[in-house]
Enzyme design. Structure first.
Site, PDB file in Angstrom:
ATOM      1  N   SER A 144       1.315  -5.294  15.816  1.00  0.00           N
ATOM      2  CA  SER A 144       1.105  -3.860  15.670  1.00  0.00           C
ATOM      3  C   SER A 144       0.339  -3.300  16.872  1.00  0.00           C
ATOM      4  CB  SER A 144       0.387  -3.587  14.351  1.00  0.00           C
ATOM      5  OG  SER A 144       0.381  -2.216  14.034  1.00  0.00           O
ATOM      6  N   GLU A 238      10.676   0.372   9.404  1.00  0.00           N
ATOM      7  CA  GLU A 238       9.354   0.798   9.873  1.00  0.00           C
ATOM      8  C   GLU A 238       9.492   1.857  10.949  1.00  0.00           C
ATOM      9  OE1 GLU A 238       6.970  -1.890  12.291  1.00  0.00           O
ATOM     10  OE2 GLU A 238       8.414  -3.465  11.907  1.00  0.00           O
ATOM     11  N   HIS A 268       6.713  -3.248   8.293  1.00  0.00           N
ATOM     12  CA  HIS A 268       5.762  -3.513   9.362  1.00  0.00           C
ATOM     13  C   HIS A 268       5.006  -4.821   9.119  1.00  0.00           C
ATOM     14  CE1 HIS A 268       3.314  -2.234  12.725  1.00  0.00           C
ATOM     15  NE2 HIS A 268       2.205  -2.304  12.021  1.00  0.00           N
TER      16      HIS A 268
END
Length: 304
Positions: A144, A238, A268
């Site tokens: 991320s 996502e 995600h």
């Protein structure tokens, strides 16, 4: 992976207590409680220490090669998360690669805005080199925000005149803090974890007035020439899908060896749910194979 598994994870995330765009102090507590609820496997040993003046947590498992290092960067939109909250996934990644894990506890915004996280990551990498760890035996992995940070760090490493690591793996990288990808809104209905509003809030916290398209904040807009081989994984459900796809295209434009894997109907950082999802297990195996292959390639090149 079965549709039942996908639906179970989707429901779990949608009904969970985490709100990435919510009050930072509260969300840090929730995030920590969620990610540290389950103990690490008994054979994982960890130690909190410092490298280059930056806190890190090292992890080891039996049979791993301590001369190989996974340098891991956690997620959390640059404002939540820590090395401790990442230990479940980071130690698993290091185990699969047969390496020592070094998870960076980089400084968080808004207390420490951009480029503090980049500076901390480069300091840890420089310290490993100074300790005698060859760059050819270091591989980056980031998730991320930590995925975007991984690529930003590679750019900063290049600018500092340091050698690139052997490779880098990024899971669902947040590579564009200007949020210009079409999936930011186009995938909002199917993303159970992130929202456009939350990312806008956290981007503002991290940037603190800096240009959202600065290469070290949003590596999607950077000159990527000369970076280490890159492996990118993302789920099709996502809002950061376009970040991953465009990052792969950008890397290819600059002749960076790059692999992109888009896993269908998963959210995600689905890799964190390998105990529940068949595709998560397969994705982690693919990431490990990429990392170990490039370590082997480096060793063969040096022996030639």
């Amino acid at each position: 992976m079965s549709q039942e598994q996908r639906l179970m994870l989707d429901g779990m995330l949608r009904n969970g207590p985490l709100d990435v765009g919510g009050d930072i102090a509260e969300q840090r507590k929730i995030f920590e409680a969620m990610l540290t609820a389950h103990p690490l496997p008994d054979d994982v040993t960890t130690a909190a220490t410092e490298l280059g003046g930056v806190p890190v947590i090292t992890s080891r498992t039996p049979g791993t090669d301590p001369t190989l290092v996974i340098l891991y960067l956690h997620g959390g939109a640059y404002v939540i998360g820590s090395a401790a909250t990442a230990m479940g996934l980071s130690s698993d990644v290091a185990r699969r690669a047969g390496a020592r894990g070094v998870t960076v506890d980089y400084r968080l915004a808004p207390e420490h805005p951009f480029p503090a996280a980049v500076d901390d990551t480069v300091a840890v990498y420089r310290a490993l080199l100074d300790e005698g760890v060859p760059s050819s035996k270091i591989a980056f992995v980031g998730e991320s925000a930590g995925g975007g940070l991984t690529v930003a760090a590679l750019i900063a490493i290049k600018e500092a005149g340091l050698p690139q690591p052997a490779s880098a793996v990024v899971f669902s990288p947040w590579a564009d803090l200007s949020l210009s990808g079409t999936s930011i809104t186009g995938k909002a209905d199917v993303d159970p974890a992130l929202t456009p509003a939350a990312l806008r809030t956290r981007a503002a916290d991290y940037l603190a007035g800096a240009d959202a398209r600065s290469p070290l904040a949003s590596p999607l807009f950077a000159d990527l020439a000369g970076l280490a081989p890159l492996h990118i994984q993302v789920g099709s459900h996502e809002i950061l899908l376009d970040d991953a796809i465009r990052l792969a295209a950008r890397a290819a434009e600059y002749d960076v060896p790059v692999e992109l894997q888009v896993w269908p109907q998963v959210p995600h950082i689905f890799q964190a749910f390998a105990a529940l999802l068949d595709d998560a297990e397969a994705a982690l195996q693919a990431a490990s194979a990429f990392t170990t292959r490039h370590w082997a390639d480096q060793s063969q090149s040096q022996a030639a």
